[in-house]
Each structure stands twice: as C-alpha cells, then as structure tokens.
Design an enzyme around this catalytic site. Structure first.
Site: not given
Length: 467
Positions: A27-29
C-alpha cells in the site's frame, strides 16, 4: 483495528479472485496496490461497492484500490491478519516494472528517482514563500519596519534555507538515481557534489557573464552543474550500472578500494567531459521550449495545460512534470506551471463536490465529499478515479474548469515560489502580491466546474448505468 475493516478485508480478497489470485500486495499513502495472477477474476463492480472504497483502477500493472489516508493502513493490516502475506513497495514495483510499454516503464523509473526528492523541494518552496511574505513592505509596515531595517544576517539565514537544496540538487539526484538503479548511494552523493565543486566555474556566474567556462582539450566547455538535473540523473544511472559491473568482476579482497575508486574516476570524467555538456545542452532546449509555451500570448499555454493536465495524470506519466518544475525553478527562480496545474486540480475537486451535493445516493455522497476535499488539498486520485471518471461527464466538466482557470493564471502571469503543493496548501507559494489573483483563478475554476457538473454533468439516473 475494528471488525468493519476485517470484514472489508475479506470482501476485498473475495472480489479480487481469492487469496490464490493475489501475487503480491502493498500500500501507499492512499491506495491498496495488488498484483494478481489473472485480471479476469477481479469483480470490479463488487470492489467498488465495498464500504470505504473510493474507487479502483489498473495502473502500472497493479490493481489499485483507493481507501484514503489512514484507512488503507488498517485494511492492509486486516488483510495480512487473514493470512495473506504483504509485499514491500520496492518488491511490488520490481514486479510492476515488468509490465507496461517502454515509455510507461521509463516514466515510472523517472518518478522513482524524483519522488523522494520532492519533500525537500516542497520545504524549500515554503521557505521561499515565507521569505517573500516577511520581506514585503506591507507586512514589514505592520511591525513599523521598512526593507532597509532587515538584518543582513537574517537575510543570509533565509538564503541558506532557500538556496541549499537547489545549489546541491545534483547530489540529491545522483544519490536517488544510484539508490534506484542498485548502486551505492554514497557514491552518488559524492559524484553529485563533484558536479558542483567550487573549483569549477559556477553555472550561474557563467550564465550572467561574470565567469567564463573552462575549455578542456580545446573544445569542451566545462562548468559547474548547479541546479542541473539530467547530467546528475544519467551519471547516477550509468554509474550505478558500472559499479555493479565492477563488483561482479573485482576480487572481494580489493573490492572495497578498487570499485569506488574506478567508479568515481570514470564517472566524473564522463560527467564533466561528455554526459554533462550533452545533457546540459538538452536541458536548455527543453527549458527554452517550455518557456516558449508558457510565454505564448492570450493565455494559450494556460488553456492547453489546464485542460489536458488531469488527462495526463490519468495515464500515470505525470511524474515527468517534476523535472519540468525543477528546471523552471532552478533556471528562472519561479514556477508558472504550478499555478496552471493548481486550477486543473481544483476544478476536478469542484466537479466531485457537485456530484456529492447533488446525488441522493448515500454511498456516493459519502465517497464524493471526502474525495473533493482531498482534491482541494492537492490529491485528485480519489476524486478522479472514484467519482469523476466513473461518470465521465463530471471529469469533462472539470477539464473545462481547469482550462478556464489555467487560462486566467496564464493571463495574470502567476508564478509559484516552489513546487509540488497546490490549491489550499499551495497558497503558501503565493504569499506575495499574487495571492489575491491566485485565489481568483482557483475560485473561477471551481465555480465553472461545479456549475457545469451540477447543470449538465451528473444526475442520479447515471447510477443505474453503473450497476
């Protein structure tokens, strides 16, 4: 972690074809990024109907599900708790790099190099904006001061804050390039610092005529590369590959001494006498072409960039604009591109807001309103992929609003003191006489996109077409 997120995690796993179909995920932000074995097994409509999901799309070989900041971390942990092993973002990127065409892979790599540098440039832009604010005559008058009352030591302190990142930009770029391409980042830092060594004629001094370039071998002009991006990028790329080549062939007993010695010697020689002059000349061409476009009369540049910018964002190749903005700031001291792009972003947020306020569907309303606020903070992905593109017309109305706002920004010749922040946070880059016009351009883009979406871009009948 609540029960709700665990249930969401189960629904996500089921909707993407089960845990056996998940090759890797991270996942990213704001987004859950999933690599699957078989894209046909993904039930996209089921994914979009999961609670808290703000949109989903394929990009760079990944199926990306938008949850938003905070929520994505909790959902990721919930999926891991169900026995699906997570993957680091670097591993996921490595797998994703095998997908897409050559141009997409090149842009993705370019982004990997420059994204880590952006926070420093954002901070520098904010420092520039604050210095501009604090040195305005009007602001000084509030404290009973005039510009001549400003301490020379204070000005020197502000110059340290605003000039350092750009003065040593090649070191940042070469460090990041070595890191991305598998070399030793410390060698990248040293090579980048060599490019701006004070022993070389300063690039700015050569540009203004106070110094002359060194002429090597009778025909190669050599200067420092303060602020240059491409020479440092390609020195980092080639240098990292060369270092890895050497490490495979040099005996371990002397590797510690010989590999860095040869890497630095060969790469700085190539950098100063070949790579530097060639790509510095190319940078000048790119900058001159961009400056020409931004200088077109009658707001043509703003109209074109403001309209097409978010279309380019959808393609995922917008990282190339980082290079453009860095060059504009370094060579001209200002960034007119930011003002135009800000209008495009604000307009997409306004179109999403219109959908959220007009719809009677509670799920769409709960999705649209936070997504529009995210866009007003400069992040358009939830608004674009979660709402506007799903119904097409709101996206188009946002493009129109962005074109008009960009046109006005171009007409007013707005120019930011930094980069990478837009809309509401972006006001910090216009803390001078430009601020009222900056607000006017964005409000205009917002009003046009909102009204057009409300009148022509959306109605709840469109919901039935998406079921």
């Amino acid at each position: 972690m609540g029960v709700d997120n665990r249930e969401i995690a189960k629904q996500v796993i089921e909707a993407v074809g089960g845990r056996d179909n998940i090759a890797s995920f991270a996942h990213c932000a704001t987004r859950l990024r999933i690599m699957v074995h078989d894209q046909q097994k993904i039930d996209e409509k089921k994914v979009e109907n999961i609670a808290k999901v703000k949109g989903a799309f394929f990009n760079s070989g990944q199926y990306q599900i938008i949850f938003g900041t905070g929520t994505v971390n909790q959902v990721f942990e919930a999926i891991e708790s169900l026995g699906v092993e997570g993957t680091s973002k670097d591993q996921l990127k490595s797998e994703a790099k095998k997908t897409g065409n050559v141009f997409q892979r090149a842009i993705r790599t370019f982004g990997d190099v420059f994204v880590p540098i952006i926070p420093v440039l954002v901070a520098t832009g904010l420092f520039m904006g604050l210095r501009g604010l604090l040195t305005q005559e009007t602001v000084l008058a509030w404290f009973g001061m005039t510009p001549v009352d400003i301490s020379a030591n204070f000005l020197m302190f502000t110059e340290i804050l605003t000039d350092t990142a750009f003065a040593f930009l090649p070191a940042l770029v070469a460090w990041s390039a070595f890191r991305v391409f598998g070399g030793s980042p410390v060698l990248g830092i040293v090579l980048g610092l060599m490019l701006v060594n004070p022993a070389l004629p300063n690039a700015y001094s050569v540009a203004n005529g106070s110094e002359e370039a060194l002429v090597m071998f009778g025909f190669i002009p050599v200067v420092g590369y303060q602020g240059s991006v491409l020479p440092a990028f390609f020195i980092g790329l080639i240098g990292a590959k060369f270092e890895r080549f050497l490490r495979k062939r040099i005996p371990e007993a002397i590797d510690l001494i010989v590999t860095p010695f040869l890497t630095l010697l060969v790469m700085i020689t190539l950098g100063l006498f070949a790579i530097g002059p060639i790509f510095h000349s190319f940078e000048e061409v790119v900058l001159n072409a961009t400056t020409y476009l931004l200088g077109l009369p009658f707001g043509i540049a703003g109209l074109l960039i403001g309209f097409f910018n978010q279309i380019i964002v959808v393609t995922g190749v917008h990282h190339i604009f980082n290079f453009l903005e860095i060059q504009l700031l370094e060579q001209t001291g200002s960034n007119p591109f930011n003002a135009i792009v800000t209008a495009a972003i604000a307009a997409q947020g306004a179109a999403c807001l219109a959908v959220g306020l007009k719809t009677k569907n509670n799920k769409l309303k709960a999705l649209s309103l936070p997504s529009s606020f995210s866009a007003f903070l400069g992040i358009t992905e939830p608004a674009i992929f979660g709402v506007n593109l799903r119904y097409v017309k709101p996206f188009v109305m946002g493009l129109i609003g962005g074109g008009v706002g960009g046109f006005m920004a171009s007409i007013f010749q707005l120019s930011a003191t930094g980069m990478a922040i837009t809309v509401i946070p972006g006001t910090l880059l216009y803390l001078n006489s430009q601020l009222p016009l900056y607000i006017l351009c964005n409000v205009t883009a917002i009003v046009i996109a909102f009204v057009l979406t409300w009148l022509f871009g959306f109605n709840d009948k469109m919901l039935s077409d998406k079921k």
